[in-house]
Motif scaffolding. Structure first.
Motif, PDB file in Angstrom:
ATOM      1  N   ILE A 137       0.851  -1.190   0.000  1.00  0.00           N
ATOM      2  CA  ILE A 137       0.000   0.000   0.000  1.00  0.00           C
ATOM      3  C   ILE A 137       0.889   1.243   0.000  1.00  0.00           C
ATOM      4  N   ARG A 138       1.872   1.250   0.890  1.00  0.00           N
ATOM      5  CA  ARG A 138       2.800   2.385   0.964  1.00  0.00           C
ATOM      6  C   ARG A 138       3.570   2.533  -0.353  1.00  0.00           C
ATOM      7  N   GLU A 139       4.033   1.414  -0.872  1.00  0.00           N
ATOM      8  CA  GLU A 139       4.794   1.428  -2.124  1.00  0.00           C
ATOM      9  C   GLU A 139       3.982   2.060  -3.261  1.00  0.00           C
ATOM     10  N   LEU A 140       2.751   1.626  -3.425  1.00  0.00           N
ATOM     11  CA  LEU A 140       1.898   2.153  -4.490  1.00  0.00           C
ATOM     12  C   LEU A 140       1.513   3.617  -4.246  1.00  0.00           C
ATOM     13  N   ARG A 141       1.296   3.957  -2.990  1.00  0.00           N
ATOM     14  CA  ARG A 141       0.964   5.347  -2.656  1.00  0.00           C
ATOM     15  C   ARG A 141       2.134   6.265  -3.023  1.00  0.00           C
ATOM     16  N   LYS A 142       3.347   5.818  -2.685  1.00  0.00           N
ATOM     17  CA  LYS A 142       4.534   6.634  -2.987  1.00  0.00           C
ATOM     18  C   LYS A 142       4.784   6.715  -4.493  1.00  0.00           C
ATOM     19  N   GLU A 143       4.489   5.623  -5.215  1.00  0.00           N
ATOM     20  CA  GLU A 143       4.623   5.653  -6.675  1.00  0.00           C
ATOM     21  C   GLU A 143       3.737   6.736  -7.290  1.00  0.00           C
ATOM     22  N   LYS A 144       2.577   6.961  -6.669  1.00  0.00           N
ATOM     23  CA  LYS A 144       1.642   7.982  -7.157  1.00  0.00           C
ATOM     24  C   LYS A 144       1.917   9.351  -6.527  1.00  0.00           C
ATOM     25  N   ASN A 145       2.973   9.419  -5.706  1.00  0.00           N
ATOM     26  CA  ASN A 145       3.347  10.669  -5.033  1.00  0.00           C
ATOM     27  C   ASN A 145       2.193  11.258  -4.218  1.00  0.00           C
ATOM     28  N   LYS A 199     -12.776   9.055  -5.881  1.00  0.00           N
ATOM     29  CA  LYS A 199     -12.746   8.156  -7.037  1.00  0.00           C
ATOM     30  C   LYS A 199     -13.394   6.799  -6.791  1.00  0.00           C
ATOM     31  N   GLU A 200     -13.344   6.327  -5.559  1.00  0.00           N
ATOM     32  CA  GLU A 200     -13.905   5.009  -5.250  1.00  0.00           C
ATOM     33  C   GLU A 200     -15.150   5.097  -4.366  1.00  0.00           C
ATOM     34  N   ASN A 201     -15.504   6.327  -3.982  1.00  0.00           N
ATOM     35  CA  ASN A 201     -16.629   6.539  -3.070  1.00  0.00           C
ATOM     36  C   ASN A 201     -16.444   5.700  -1.801  1.00  0.00           C
ATOM     37  N   PHE A 202     -15.208   5.696  -1.312  1.00  0.00           N
ATOM     38  CA  PHE A 202     -14.858   4.891  -0.145  1.00  0.00           C
ATOM     39  C   PHE A 202     -14.220   5.793   0.898  1.00  0.00           C
ATOM     40  N   LYS A 203     -14.883   5.914   2.031  1.00  0.00           N
ATOM     41  CA  LYS A 203     -14.399   6.806   3.086  1.00  0.00           C
ATOM     42  C   LYS A 203     -13.473   6.044   4.026  1.00  0.00           C
ATOM     43  N   ILE A 204     -12.258   6.574   4.165  1.00  0.00           N
ATOM     44  CA  ILE A 204     -11.265   5.983   5.055  1.00  0.00           C
ATOM     45  C   ILE A 204     -10.333   7.102   5.521  1.00  0.00           C
ATOM     46  N   ALA A 219     -11.295  -1.732  -2.249  1.00  0.00           N
ATOM     47  CA  ALA A 219     -11.276  -0.312  -2.622  1.00  0.00           C
ATOM     48  C   ALA A 219      -9.859   0.131  -2.958  1.00  0.00           C
ATOM     49  N   LEU A 220      -8.892  -0.280  -2.147  1.00  0.00           N
ATOM     50  CA  LEU A 220      -7.496   0.075  -2.409  1.00  0.00           C
ATOM     51  C   LEU A 220      -7.007  -0.554  -3.722  1.00  0.00           C
ATOM     52  N   ALA A 221      -7.347  -1.820  -3.925  1.00  0.00           N
ATOM     53  CA  ALA A 221      -6.938  -2.515  -5.150  1.00  0.00           C
ATOM     54  C   ALA A 221      -7.545  -1.844  -6.382  1.00  0.00           C
ATOM     55  N   ASN A 222      -8.813  -1.482  -6.299  1.00  0.00           N
ATOM     56  CA  ASN A 222      -9.467  -0.779  -7.415  1.00  0.00           C
ATOM     57  C   ASN A 222      -8.773   0.548  -7.700  1.00  0.00           C
ATOM     58  N   PHE A 223      -8.484   1.290  -6.646  1.00  0.00           N
ATOM     59  CA  PHE A 223      -7.848   2.587  -6.814  1.00  0.00           C
ATOM     60  C   PHE A 223      -6.475   2.459  -7.487  1.00  0.00           C
ATOM     61  N   PHE A 224      -5.673   1.498  -7.019  1.00  0.00           N
ATOM     62  CA  PHE A 224      -4.325   1.323  -7.557  1.00  0.00           C
ATOM     63  C   PHE A 224      -4.302   0.446  -8.822  1.00  0.00           C
ATOM     64  N   ASN A 225      -5.465  -0.113  -9.172  1.00  0.00           N
ATOM     65  CA  ASN A 225      -5.604  -0.973 -10.347  1.00  0.00           C
ATOM     66  C   ASN A 225      -4.672  -2.195 -10.286  1.00  0.00           C
ATOM     67  N   PRO A 270      -4.489  -6.396  -8.358  1.00  0.00           N
ATOM     68  CA  PRO A 270      -5.272  -7.407  -7.639  1.00  0.00           C
ATOM     69  C   PRO A 270      -5.090  -7.270  -6.120  1.00  0.00           C
ATOM     70  N   VAL A 271      -6.094  -7.657  -5.378  1.00  0.00           N
ATOM     71  CA  VAL A 271      -6.012  -7.649  -3.917  1.00  0.00           C
ATOM     72  C   VAL A 271      -4.823  -8.495  -3.459  1.00  0.00           C
ATOM     73  N   SER A 272      -4.597  -9.620  -4.118  1.00  0.00           N
ATOM     74  CA  SER A 272      -3.495 -10.507  -3.728  1.00  0.00           C
ATOM     75  C   SER A 272      -2.142  -9.803  -3.820  1.00  0.00           C
ATOM     76  N   TYR A 273      -2.001  -8.899  -4.768  1.00  0.00           N
ATOM     77  CA  TYR A 273      -0.754  -8.127  -4.870  1.00  0.00           C
ATOM     78  C   TYR A 273      -0.604  -7.200  -3.659  1.00  0.00           C
ATOM     79  N   LEU A 274      -1.690  -6.503  -3.323  1.00  0.00           N
ATOM     80  CA  LEU A 274      -1.658  -5.606  -2.167  1.00  0.00           C
ATOM     81  C   LEU A 274      -1.346  -6.354  -0.885  1.00  0.00           C
ATOM     82  N   GLN A 275      -1.887  -7.560  -0.758  1.00  0.00           N
ATOM     83  CA  GLN A 275      -1.690  -8.349   0.458  1.00  0.00           C
ATOM     84  C   GLN A 275      -0.310  -8.997   0.516  1.00  0.00           C
TER      85      GLN A 275
END
Length: 135
Positions: free
Chosen positions: A4-12, A25-30, A52-58, A60-65
């Protein structure tokens, strides 16, 4: 590093920016605080949050996990593995759910518990016959 951190930083994005982007973008409150806890491994997201995170970063959930290094959705084996993992989780936890439901005084709930028990038995037979859950 946490995916999650890795992908967030990639998107700055900051934690606050990611929180706002997920809302927009995902209508997901967090909260940014919750995301930070996920990144530091202090808290485990629920499935809805993973999705929601997987959708946002495009990805798979398995990658995020961290259970897959594949960022792409095109791999059918990866999808099958994810489905099998979820079925195994349901199968592993079905007995507990059935036991809890059987304690309920509601007759309809008890009928559901009996049906779930039948499903659990069928899943175990399928697992024993190696029709599902094999590696």
């Amino acid at each position: 590093m946490n995916k999650i951190r890795e992908l967030r930083k990639e998107k700055n994005l900051t934690l606050d920016e990611l929180s706002k982007e997920l809302q927009e973008k995902e209508n997901f409150k967090i909260s940014s605080n919750a995301i930070g806890k996920y990144e530091r491994g202090l808290r485990e997201p629920k499935l809805k949050t993973w999705q929601a995170l997987a959708n946002f970063f495009n990805v798979p959930v398995s990658y995020l996990q961290g259970t897959s290094e594949n960022k792409n959705f095109s791999d059918a084996d990866e999808l099958l593995k994810t489905v099998k993992d979820k079925l195994k989780y349901v199968n592993d936890n079905l007995d507990t759910l059935v036991d809890d439901l059987k304690k309920d005084d509601d007759v309809d709930i008890k009928k559901i518990a009996l049906e779930l028990e039948k499903i659990s038995e069928k899943m175990k037979k399928m697992q024993d016959n190696k029709k599902i859950f094999k590696n």
